[in-house]
Write a protein that holds these residues in place. Structure first.
Motif, PDB file in Angstrom:
ATOM      1  N   ASP A  62       0.833  -1.200   0.000  1.00  0.00           N
ATOM      2  CA  ASP A  62       0.000   0.000   0.000  1.00  0.00           C
ATOM      3  C   ASP A  62       0.869   1.252   0.000  1.00  0.00           C
ATOM      4  N   PRO A  63       0.420   2.314  -0.687  1.00  0.00           N
ATOM      5  CA  PRO A  63       1.202   3.563  -0.697  1.00  0.00           C
ATOM      6  C   PRO A  63       1.337   4.143   0.710  1.00  0.00           C
ATOM      7  N   GLU A  64       2.498   4.709   0.986  1.00  0.00           N
ATOM      8  CA  GLU A  64       2.772   5.334   2.278  1.00  0.00           C
ATOM      9  C   GLU A  64       3.128   6.798   2.050  1.00  0.00           C
ATOM     10  N   LEU A  65       2.371   7.686   2.664  1.00  0.00           N
ATOM     11  CA  LEU A  65       2.594   9.110   2.485  1.00  0.00           C
ATOM     12  C   LEU A  65       3.958   9.519   3.041  1.00  0.00           C
ATOM     13  N   ILE A  66       4.728  10.240   2.200  1.00  0.00           N
ATOM     14  CA  ILE A  66       6.053  10.717   2.626  1.00  0.00           C
ATOM     15  C   ILE A  66       6.236  12.203   2.327  1.00  0.00           C
ATOM     16  N   GLY A  67       5.166  12.893   1.959  1.00  0.00           N
ATOM     17  CA  GLY A  67       5.250  14.329   1.714  1.00  0.00           C
ATOM     18  C   GLY A  67       6.010  14.659   0.440  1.00  0.00           C
ATOM     19  N   LEU A  68       6.966  15.572   0.569  1.00  0.00           N
ATOM     20  CA  LEU A  68       7.707  16.077  -0.592  1.00  0.00           C
ATOM     21  C   LEU A  68       9.035  15.358  -0.807  1.00  0.00           C
ATOM     22  N   GLU A  69       9.226  14.204  -0.181  1.00  0.00           N
ATOM     23  CA  GLU A  69      10.519  13.535  -0.271  1.00  0.00           C
ATOM     24  C   GLU A  69      10.870  13.136  -1.709  1.00  0.00           C
ATOM     25  N   ASN A  70       9.870  12.736  -2.494  1.00  0.00           N
ATOM     26  CA  ASN A  70      10.160  12.361  -3.884  1.00  0.00           C
ATOM     27  C   ASN A  70      10.696  13.538  -4.675  1.00  0.00           C
ATOM     28  N   PHE A  71      10.133  14.712  -4.458  1.00  0.00           N
ATOM     29  CA  PHE A  71      10.594  15.905  -5.175  1.00  0.00           C
ATOM     30  C   PHE A  71      11.955  16.355  -4.658  1.00  0.00           C
ATOM     31  N   GLN A  72      12.191  16.200  -3.361  1.00  0.00           N
ATOM     32  CA  GLN A  72      13.500  16.548  -2.807  1.00  0.00           C
ATOM     33  C   GLN A  72      14.579  15.594  -3.296  1.00  0.00           C
ATOM     34  N   ARG A  73      14.196  14.358  -3.540  1.00  0.00           N
ATOM     35  CA  ARG A  73      15.158  13.364  -4.021  1.00  0.00           C
ATOM     36  C   ARG A  73      15.685  13.724  -5.397  1.00  0.00           C
ATOM     37  N   MET A  74      14.869  14.367  -6.213  1.00  0.00           N
ATOM     38  CA  MET A  74      15.302  14.732  -7.563  1.00  0.00           C
ATOM     39  C   MET A  74      16.497  15.678  -7.544  1.00  0.00           C
ATOM     40  N   VAL A  75      16.579  16.520  -6.544  1.00  0.00           N
ATOM     41  CA  VAL A  75      17.645  17.515  -6.490  1.00  0.00           C
ATOM     42  C   VAL A  75      19.012  16.851  -6.439  1.00  0.00           C
ATOM     43  N   SER A  76      19.119  15.723  -5.752  1.00  0.00           N
ATOM     44  CA  SER A  76      20.410  15.054  -5.587  1.00  0.00           C
ATOM     45  C   SER A  76      20.562  13.823  -6.478  1.00  0.00           C
ATOM     46  N   ASP A  77      19.610  13.593  -7.362  1.00  0.00           N
ATOM     47  CA  ASP A  77      19.646  12.427  -8.248  1.00  0.00           C
ATOM     48  C   ASP A  77      20.426  12.785  -9.513  1.00  0.00           C
ATOM     49  N   GLU A  78      21.630  12.246  -9.655  1.00  0.00           N
ATOM     50  CA  GLU A  78      22.477  12.586 -10.804  1.00  0.00           C
ATOM     51  C   GLU A  78      21.885  12.082 -12.115  1.00  0.00           C
ATOM     52  N   ARG A  79      21.316  10.913 -12.110  1.00  0.00           N
ATOM     53  CA  ARG A  79      20.727  10.378 -13.346  1.00  0.00           C
ATOM     54  C   ARG A  79      19.484  11.182 -13.752  1.00  0.00           C
ATOM     55  N   PHE A  80      18.771  11.711 -12.774  1.00  0.00           N
ATOM     56  CA  PHE A  80      17.638  12.571 -13.088  1.00  0.00           C
ATOM     57  C   PHE A  80      18.104  13.790 -13.878  1.00  0.00           C
ATOM     58  N   TRP A  81      19.160  14.433 -13.409  1.00  0.00           N
ATOM     59  CA  TRP A  81      19.671  15.617 -14.102  1.00  0.00           C
ATOM     60  C   TRP A  81      20.312  15.250 -15.431  1.00  0.00           C
ATOM     61  N   ALA A  82      20.898  14.051 -15.499  1.00  0.00           N
ATOM     62  CA  ALA A  82      21.426  13.596 -16.796  1.00  0.00           C
ATOM     63  C   ALA A  82      20.300  13.431 -17.800  1.00  0.00           C
ATOM     64  N   SER A  83      19.169  12.872 -17.378  1.00  0.00           N
ATOM     65  CA  SER A  83      18.030  12.713 -18.285  1.00  0.00           C
ATOM     66  C   SER A  83      17.454  14.063 -18.691  1.00  0.00           C
ATOM     67  N   VAL A  84      17.467  15.018 -17.780  1.00  0.00           N
ATOM     68  CA  VAL A  84      16.995  16.366 -18.112  1.00  0.00           C
ATOM     69  C   VAL A  84      17.883  16.984 -19.190  1.00  0.00           C
ATOM     70  N   GLY A  85      19.203  16.843 -19.027  1.00  0.00           N
ATOM     71  CA  GLY A  85      20.123  17.401 -20.013  1.00  0.00           C
ATOM     72  C   GLY A  85      19.979  16.758 -21.375  1.00  0.00           C
ATOM     73  N   VAL A  86      19.847  15.432 -21.409  1.00  0.00           N
ATOM     74  CA  VAL A  86      19.682  14.725 -22.688  1.00  0.00           C
ATOM     75  C   VAL A  86      18.393  15.159 -23.373  1.00  0.00           C
ATOM     76  N   THR A  87      17.315  15.251 -22.610  1.00  0.00           N
ATOM     77  CA  THR A  87      16.025  15.626 -23.200  1.00  0.00           C
ATOM     78  C   THR A  87      16.054  17.052 -23.732  1.00  0.00           C
ATOM     79  N   LEU A  88      16.656  17.967 -22.992  1.00  0.00           N
ATOM     80  CA  LEU A  88      16.721  19.357 -23.450  1.00  0.00           C
ATOM     81  C   LEU A  88      17.548  19.474 -24.724  1.00  0.00           C
ATOM     82  N   ARG A  89      18.673  18.772 -24.798  1.00  0.00           N
ATOM     83  CA  ARG A  89      19.478  18.812 -26.030  1.00  0.00           C
ATOM     84  C   ARG A  89      18.691  18.246 -27.197  1.00  0.00           C
TER      85      ARG A  89
END
Length: 311
Positions: A62-89
């Motif tokens: 079952d889903p467990e509420l964790i607030g904004l942790e998923n969005f905060q995780r993106m800030v330090s996720d290197e692969r997330f930012w790599a995907s952002v850079g690839v998509t923008l290019r």
């Protein structure tokens, strides 16, 4: 004594005939499948993903509420930012090239030639097949180390490389694939070119304007609404590109994350790592970014888009 002015009588409300009401009922019946699809296929999953974006959900528990942790995780996720850079290019390079190529061919076809309907259909076909799995597999064969591209280069004494295994060229093959699917914007450009009055070109020729000058002074300004329409549609589509990168890279976004599109990384998180909460948060970030980019297109359009009724 001055007579008091009387207000005009209020007309009685006309009752709609029974046939009109029956037509309205039939319309609702025909709209019912669309409305049901809108609610249960679009609206309900959209709201569910919004809720899941604030949870820790692995598809098994079952889903467990964790607030904004998923969005905060993106800030330090290197692969997330790599995907952002690839998509923008990918968006910044492939969309302008695709629209420029589509406009060029539309101008050529607009001049008239034998078998125009055949050429138009042939050029439109890649747009129907470009996002398919079969074409992505074909593209992987074309740009492989033993593929057709290297075979043609070998005829001229050029030793080709493995385009898909080189991080410097892997994304370029996907850009070429997107440019190849120019058929849809080309058809729209061609329809817009047919609406430009011939009298304007005649007036430009009288003033001594050549073909190039006519293109930039007559064709382009009058075609800016069509350019804007195609730009918005193709930009949204480029942000959502997925199938090509998934097939060509084997679902990994390699080599070295050079083809790791945002949607591919979202898929990996949701359906390979079972981080559905994190994937839902990524999906909503993508939705917001596409909304902001689209709004920016509309805000900036007043500076370069010209409509026929403007004075």
């Amino acid at each position: 004594m001055r007579p008091v002015a009387q207000s005009p009588p209020v007309p009685a409300r006309r009752r709609r005939p029974p046939s009109f009401r029956r037509q309205g009922g039939a319309a609702h019946v025909f709209l019912l499948p669309f409305l049901l699809g809108l609610v249960f296929v679009t609206a309900v999953p959209l709201l569910a993903s919004l809720y899941l974006s604030f949870t820790d959900y692995d598809l098994l528990h079952d889903p467990e509420l964790i607030g904004l942790e998923n969005f905060q995780r993106m800030v330090s996720d290197e692969r997330f930012w790599a995907s952002v850079g690839v998509t923008l290019r990918y968006v910044l390079v492939s969309v302008p090239l695709q629209l420029a190529f589509a406009l060029l061919l539309a101008v050529v076809l607009d001049k008239g030639m034998r078998g125009l309907a055949l050429y138009r259909s042939a050029f439109y076909l890649p747009s129907l097949l470009g996002s398919s799995v079969a074409v992505a597999i074909l593209w992987r064969q074309l740009f492989g180390h033993e593929g057709l591209v290297n075979g043609v280069l070998g005829w001229f004494g050029v030793e080709g490389e493995s385009w898909l295994q080189n991080p410097d060229t892997a994304l370029s093959t996907l850009v070429v694939l997107n440019v190849w699917t120019f058929g849809s914007p080309m058809i729209i450009f061609l329809a817009g070119l047919r609406q430009i009055p011939e009298e304007l070109y005649e007036a430009a020729r009288v003033d001594g304007a050549g073909k190039v000058r006519q293109f930039w002074s007559v064709t382009v300004p009058l075609l800016t609404p069509i350019v804007f329409f195609n730009l918005v549609l193709q930009t949204i589509g480029a942000f959502q590109a997925f199938t090509q990168a998934h097939i060509i890279s084997g679902g990994q976004g390699g080599p070295l994350d050079s083809t790791l599109f945002y949607t591919l990384y979202l898929y990996q998180q949701g359906f390979q790592s079972f981080n559905m909460g994190y994937a839902s948060a990524m999906a909503w970030v993508l939705l917001v970014v596409i909304g902001i980019v689209t709004a920016a297109h509309f805000l900036l359009s007043k500076y370069w888009v010209f409509y026929g009724d403007e004075r």
